[in-house]
Design a protein around this motif. Structure first.
Motif, PDB file in Angstrom:
ATOM      1  N   LEU A 220     -11.996  23.893  23.639  1.00  0.00           N
ATOM      2  CA  LEU A 220     -11.552  23.041  22.617  1.00  0.00           C
ATOM      3  C   LEU A 220     -11.043  23.151  21.575  1.00  0.00           C
ATOM      4  O   LEU A 220     -10.926  22.297  20.409  1.00  0.00           O
ATOM      5  CB  LEU A 220     -12.853  22.324  22.033  1.00  0.00           C
ATOM      6  CG  LEU A 220     -14.212  22.070  23.538  1.00  0.00           C
ATOM      7  CD1 LEU A 220     -15.411  21.669  23.328  1.00  0.00           C
ATOM      8  CD2 LEU A 220     -12.723  20.655  23.799  1.00  0.00           C
ATOM      9  N   THR A 221     -10.607  24.354  21.073  1.00  0.00           N
ATOM     10  CA  THR A 221      -9.741  24.858  19.950  1.00  0.00           C
ATOM     11  C   THR A 221      -8.628  24.788  20.104  1.00  0.00           C
ATOM     12  O   THR A 221      -8.167  25.784  19.014  1.00  0.00           O
ATOM     13  CB  THR A 221     -10.957  26.113  19.042  1.00  0.00           C
ATOM     14  OG1 THR A 221     -10.157  27.338  19.916  1.00  0.00           O
ATOM     15  CG2 THR A 221     -12.142  26.211  19.231  1.00  0.00           C
ATOM     16  N   GLY A 222      -8.141  25.098  21.515  1.00  0.00           N
ATOM     17  CA  GLY A 222      -7.235  24.923  20.670  1.00  0.00           C
ATOM     18  C   GLY A 222      -6.562  26.099  21.661  1.00  0.00           C
ATOM     19  O   GLY A 222      -5.546  26.627  22.054  1.00  0.00           O
ATOM     20  N   ALA A 223      -7.064  27.433  21.461  1.00  0.00           N
ATOM     21  CA  ALA A 223      -6.987  28.622  21.971  1.00  0.00           C
ATOM     22  C   ALA A 223      -6.575  29.279  23.600  1.00  0.00           C
ATOM     23  O   ALA A 223      -5.486  30.144  24.030  1.00  0.00           O
ATOM     24  CB  ALA A 223      -8.197  29.831  21.213  1.00  0.00           C
ATOM     25  N   LEU A 224      -7.314  28.712  23.745  1.00  0.00           N
ATOM     26  CA  LEU A 224      -7.045  28.511  25.718  1.00  0.00           C
ATOM     27  C   LEU A 224      -5.854  28.122  25.703  1.00  0.00           C
ATOM     28  O   LEU A 224      -5.083  28.625  26.428  1.00  0.00           O
ATOM     29  CB  LEU A 224      -8.702  28.354  26.396  1.00  0.00           C
ATOM     30  CG  LEU A 224      -8.139  28.477  27.542  1.00  0.00           C
ATOM     31  CD1 LEU A 224      -8.298  30.365  28.510  1.00  0.00           C
ATOM     32  CD2 LEU A 224      -9.500  27.541  28.829  1.00  0.00           C
ATOM     33  N   HIS A 225      -5.509  26.627  25.619  1.00  0.00           N
ATOM     34  CA  HIS A 225      -4.370  26.290  25.894  1.00  0.00           C
ATOM     35  C   HIS A 225      -3.269  27.209  25.147  1.00  0.00           C
ATOM     36  O   HIS A 225      -1.799  27.222  25.949  1.00  0.00           O
ATOM     37  CB  HIS A 225      -4.552  24.585  24.923  1.00  0.00           C
ATOM     38  CG  HIS A 225      -2.840  24.700  25.069  1.00  0.00           C
ATOM     39  ND1 HIS A 225      -2.291  23.787  26.471  1.00  0.00           N
ATOM     40  CD2 HIS A 225      -2.017  24.422  24.385  1.00  0.00           C
ATOM     41  CE1 HIS A 225      -1.058  23.481  26.365  1.00  0.00           C
ATOM     42  NE2 HIS A 225      -1.374  23.726  25.193  1.00  0.00           N
ATOM     43  N   ALA A 226      -3.360  28.150  24.293  1.00  0.00           N
ATOM     44  CA  ALA A 226      -1.837  28.959  23.499  1.00  0.00           C
ATOM     45  C   ALA A 226      -1.763  30.008  24.326  1.00  0.00           C
ATOM     46  O   ALA A 226      -0.777  31.026  24.472  1.00  0.00           O
ATOM     47  CB  ALA A 226      -2.085  29.184  22.599  1.00  0.00           C
ATOM     48  N   ILE A 227      -2.811  30.635  25.690  1.00  0.00           N
ATOM     49  CA  ILE A 227      -2.826  31.558  26.450  1.00  0.00           C
ATOM     50  C   ILE A 227      -2.156  31.648  28.076  1.00  0.00           C
ATOM     51  O   ILE A 227      -2.589  31.249  27.763  1.00  0.00           O
ATOM     52  CB  ILE A 227      -4.236  32.206  25.799  1.00  0.00           C
ATOM     53  CG1 ILE A 227      -4.476  33.046  24.427  1.00  0.00           C
ATOM     54  CG2 ILE A 227      -3.967  33.566  26.512  1.00  0.00           C
ATOM     55  CD1 ILE A 227      -5.481  33.369  24.149  1.00  0.00           C
TER      56      ILE A 227
ATOM     57  N   GLY B 193       6.503  24.234  11.900  1.00  0.00           N
ATOM     58  CA  GLY B 193       7.653  24.343  13.069  1.00  0.00           C
ATOM     59  C   GLY B 193       7.810  25.743  13.599  1.00  0.00           C
ATOM     60  O   GLY B 193       8.640  25.765  14.106  1.00  0.00           O
ATOM     61  N   MET B 194       7.358  27.200  13.572  1.00  0.00           N
ATOM     62  CA  MET B 194       7.000  27.790  13.836  1.00  0.00           C
ATOM     63  C   MET B 194       6.147  28.200  15.282  1.00  0.00           C
ATOM     64  O   MET B 194       6.336  28.886  15.719  1.00  0.00           O
ATOM     65  CB  MET B 194       7.388  29.324  12.634  1.00  0.00           C
ATOM     66  CG  MET B 194       8.139  29.823  11.843  1.00  0.00           C
ATOM     67  SD  MET B 194       8.149  30.505  11.158  1.00  0.00           S
ATOM     68  CE  MET B 194       8.444  31.541  11.755  1.00  0.00           C
ATOM     69  N   TRP B 195       5.478  26.842  15.953  1.00  0.00           N
ATOM     70  CA  TRP B 195       4.628  27.452  16.963  1.00  0.00           C
ATOM     71  C   TRP B 195       4.732  25.892  17.857  1.00  0.00           C
ATOM     72  O   TRP B 195       4.763  25.305  16.706  1.00  0.00           O
ATOM     73  CB  TRP B 195       3.262  28.197  16.286  1.00  0.00           C
ATOM     74  CG  TRP B 195       3.074  28.299  17.515  1.00  0.00           C
ATOM     75  CD1 TRP B 195       2.437  27.778  18.657  1.00  0.00           C
ATOM     76  CD2 TRP B 195       2.021  29.958  18.512  1.00  0.00           C
ATOM     77  NE1 TRP B 195       0.892  28.297  19.621  1.00  0.00           N
ATOM     78  CE2 TRP B 195       1.870  29.285  19.708  1.00  0.00           C
ATOM     79  CE3 TRP B 195       2.494  31.235  18.558  1.00  0.00           C
ATOM     80  CZ2 TRP B 195       1.100  30.741  20.161  1.00  0.00           C
ATOM     81  CZ3 TRP B 195       2.708  31.660  18.529  1.00  0.00           C
ATOM     82  CH2 TRP B 195       1.534  32.341  20.269  1.00  0.00           C
ATOM     83  N   THR B 196       4.839  26.265  18.855  1.00  0.00           N
ATOM     84  CA  THR B 196       4.379  24.791  19.510  1.00  0.00           C
ATOM     85  C   THR B 196       3.416  24.927  20.722  1.00  0.00           C
ATOM     86  O   THR B 196       2.730  25.948  20.973  1.00  0.00           O
ATOM     87  CB  THR B 196       6.063  24.375  20.268  1.00  0.00           C
ATOM     88  OG1 THR B 196       5.995  25.188  21.482  1.00  0.00           O
ATOM     89  CG2 THR B 196       7.430  24.900  19.547  1.00  0.00           C
TER      90      THR B 196
ATOM     91  N   SER C 282      -4.239  31.505  11.791  1.00  0.00           N
ATOM     92  CA  SER C 282      -2.091  32.147  11.520  1.00  0.00           C
ATOM     93  C   SER C 282      -1.502  31.312  12.572  1.00  0.00           C
ATOM     94  O   SER C 282      -0.762  30.607  12.403  1.00  0.00           O
ATOM     95  CB  SER C 282      -1.901  33.518  12.021  1.00  0.00           C
ATOM     96  OG  SER C 282      -2.452  34.335  13.107  1.00  0.00           O
ATOM     97  N   LEU C 283      -2.093  30.745  13.798  1.00  0.00           N
ATOM     98  CA  LEU C 283      -1.414  30.028  15.025  1.00  0.00           C
ATOM     99  C   LEU C 283      -0.712  28.692  14.502  1.00  0.00           C
ATOM    100  O   LEU C 283       0.025  28.182  14.090  1.00  0.00           O
ATOM    101  CB  LEU C 283      -1.909  30.235  16.522  1.00  0.00           C
ATOM    102  CG  LEU C 283      -1.543  31.524  16.696  1.00  0.00           C
ATOM    103  CD1 LEU C 283      -1.836  31.861  18.137  1.00  0.00           C
ATOM    104  CD2 LEU C 283      -0.334  32.489  16.380  1.00  0.00           C
ATOM    105  N   LEU C 284      -2.517  28.597  13.565  1.00  0.00           N
ATOM    106  CA  LEU C 284      -1.742  26.965  12.989  1.00  0.00           C
ATOM    107  C   LEU C 284      -1.324  26.659  12.078  1.00  0.00           C
ATOM    108  O   LEU C 284      -0.294  25.621  11.602  1.00  0.00           O
ATOM    109  CB  LEU C 284      -3.862  26.583  12.648  1.00  0.00           C
ATOM    110  CG  LEU C 284      -4.491  26.361  14.054  1.00  0.00           C
ATOM    111  CD1 LEU C 284      -5.846  25.445  13.478  1.00  0.00           C
ATOM    112  CD2 LEU C 284      -4.226  25.225  14.818  1.00  0.00           C
ATOM    113  N   GLU C 285      -1.181  28.044  11.289  1.00  0.00           N
ATOM    114  CA  GLU C 285      -0.304  27.935   9.923  1.00  0.00           C
ATOM    115  C   GLU C 285       1.406  27.869  10.574  1.00  0.00           C
ATOM    116  O   GLU C 285       1.861  27.073  10.031  1.00  0.00           O
ATOM    117  CB  GLU C 285      -0.274  28.780   8.689  1.00  0.00           C
ATOM    118  CG  GLU C 285       0.547  29.430   8.032  1.00  0.00           C
ATOM    119  CD  GLU C 285       0.414  28.066   7.114  1.00  0.00           C
ATOM    120  OE1 GLU C 285       0.848  27.891   6.410  1.00  0.00           O
ATOM    121  OE2 GLU C 285      -0.936  27.050   6.723  1.00  0.00           O
ATOM    122  N   LEU C 286       1.001  28.867  12.017  1.00  0.00           N
ATOM    123  CA  LEU C 286       2.778  28.993  12.286  1.00  0.00           C
ATOM    124  C   LEU C 286       3.040  27.337  12.988  1.00  0.00           C
ATOM    125  O   LEU C 286       4.461  26.885  12.219  1.00  0.00           O
ATOM    126  CB  LEU C 286       2.740  29.900  13.344  1.00  0.00           C
ATOM    127  CG  LEU C 286       3.103  31.187  12.985  1.00  0.00           C
ATOM    128  CD1 LEU C 286       2.825  32.236  14.278  1.00  0.00           C
ATOM    129  CD2 LEU C 286       4.030  31.993  11.789  1.00  0.00           C
TER     130      LEU C 286
END
Length: 360
Positions: A135-142, A207-210, A199-203
């Motif tokens: 629910l935080t987006g962390a799993l989606h990113a891995i 525009g440095m993380w999709t 830190s990923l949310l900041e990227l």
């Protein structure tokens, strides 16, 4: 050596996962931890036989028994911290919730470890690490591009759970020095996992993380930040992000940079990765370990848990050691005045005896 939490008394209500892990760390830092276990709970069968439970004194107590409940209340009256990981409301129904306990002992830090937190629509729902980080987006990113992969239970239970509970306990103890009063620490894994991805949310903001997996600098898309299979089926980890480190990577692989696309040409990353993969598969992991040993190419062997304690650096620091036939983590972080030796176990003792000793 005196440890920083020497003299701090902690009552740990037995559970699994992040609560015991946090209590282990607090014990390693010198706190005296008493673990309260239900006599019929599975935990009682392995108490003091797992290294995650190291450094504890264990007492058996059925909190539905009035005498045992009173004994636990006496422990809480003399404690600095209580750590519990039940669903919201359980401690209150037992009569040892924060309101009752802080009324009796205003200096108590009441640390609550849950997945969803003490309030919110899902507060009463069951869940596991994978649910909290989803629910935080962390799993989606891995994971690879086609599906997310749970990173064991490191991000929710321990990264977002026990570590944040320890921080909360230490902060509350520090504030108590100024105010003289304890407070409730609401450590929710869903909150902690959110902080971990900041830190990923900041990227992403700049525009440095999709939101597409395996299309970013640190998620396995970059050829210079991923793992490669060797000829023996083992792997090497490559983290040569900076240009000077990337140059050393190419040197070790015996590749001419003039024959490759620019390092930061993302449209050709997969092309470069295929070249790297072909080269790595020419030799076994040990060969590549020796090639890059002592360089700043940021290339290292991917070790198993069985292999890790024998790596020269890990062994020199004692980060992981073998004890009683198991691989065990040492104390971290290390403080110069405290050493890195875990607190000895206190064994199983009678609840009444421990409560009496603490009350003196």
């Amino acid at each position: 050596m005196s440890k920083p939490l020497a003299g701090i008394r902690i009552v740990e209500m037995a559970g699994i996962g992040p609560g015991p892990h946090a209590s282990m760390m607090l014990s390693d830092l010198g706190a005296e931890v008493v673990r309260v276990v239900r006599p019929t709970a599975p935990e009682a069968e392995y108490t003091m036989t797992t290294h995650t439970l190291r450094g504890r004194t264990t007492v058996l107590a059925d909190l539905k028994d009035p005498d045992a409940l009173e004994g636990v209340r006496q422990l809480l009256d003399s404690a600095d911290v209580v750590v519990e990981g039940f669903r919201p409301g359980v401690m209150e129904r037992l009569g040892v919730g924060p309101e009752e306990s802080l009324a009796r002992n205003p200096r108590l830090v009441f640390a609550r470890m849950t997945g969803w937190g003490q309030e919110g629509p899902l507060a009463e729902a069951a869940g596991h690490d994978i649910n909290y980080i989803s629910l935080t987006g962390a799993l989606h990113a891995i994971g690879p591009a086609d599906h997310p992969v749970p990173p064991a239970n490191l991000v929710g239970d321990f990264g977002g759970g026990s570590m944040f509970l320890v921080v909360g306990v230490l902060a509350a103890l520090f504030e108590r020095e100024r105010t003289g009063r304890g407070q409730v620490v609401d450590a929710a894994m869903v909150d902690g996992a959110g902080v971990l991805v900041q830190s990923l949310l900041e990227l992403r903001r700049i525009g440095m993380w999709t939101d597409e997996r395996q299309s970013n600098l640190l998620d396995g898309a970059a050829p210079f930040y991923r793992t490669y299979r060797c000829s023996d089926g083992r792997f090497m980890a490559v983290g040569a992000i900076e240009p000077q480190f990337y140059a050393l990577l190419l040197e070790g692989l015996e590749l001419d940079p003039a024959g490759l696309p620019d390092q930061n040409d993302q449209s050709r990353w997969e092309e470069v990765a295929e070249v790297f993969a072909e080269v790595f598969e020419r030799h076994p992991r040990e060969y590549w370990t020796k090639v890059f040993e002592g360089t700043d190419a940021c290339v290292s062997p991917v070790l198993t848990f069985e292999e890790a304690p024998d790596h020269p650096h890990v062994a020199a620091r004692g980060s992981l050691v073998r004890r009683d036939g198991s691989v065990v983590a040492a104390t971290a972080p290390r403080l110069s005045a405290a050493g890195a030796t875990p607190t000895p176990d206190g064994g199983v003792q009678e609840l009444a005896a421990v409560a009496d000793a603490w009350s003196r």
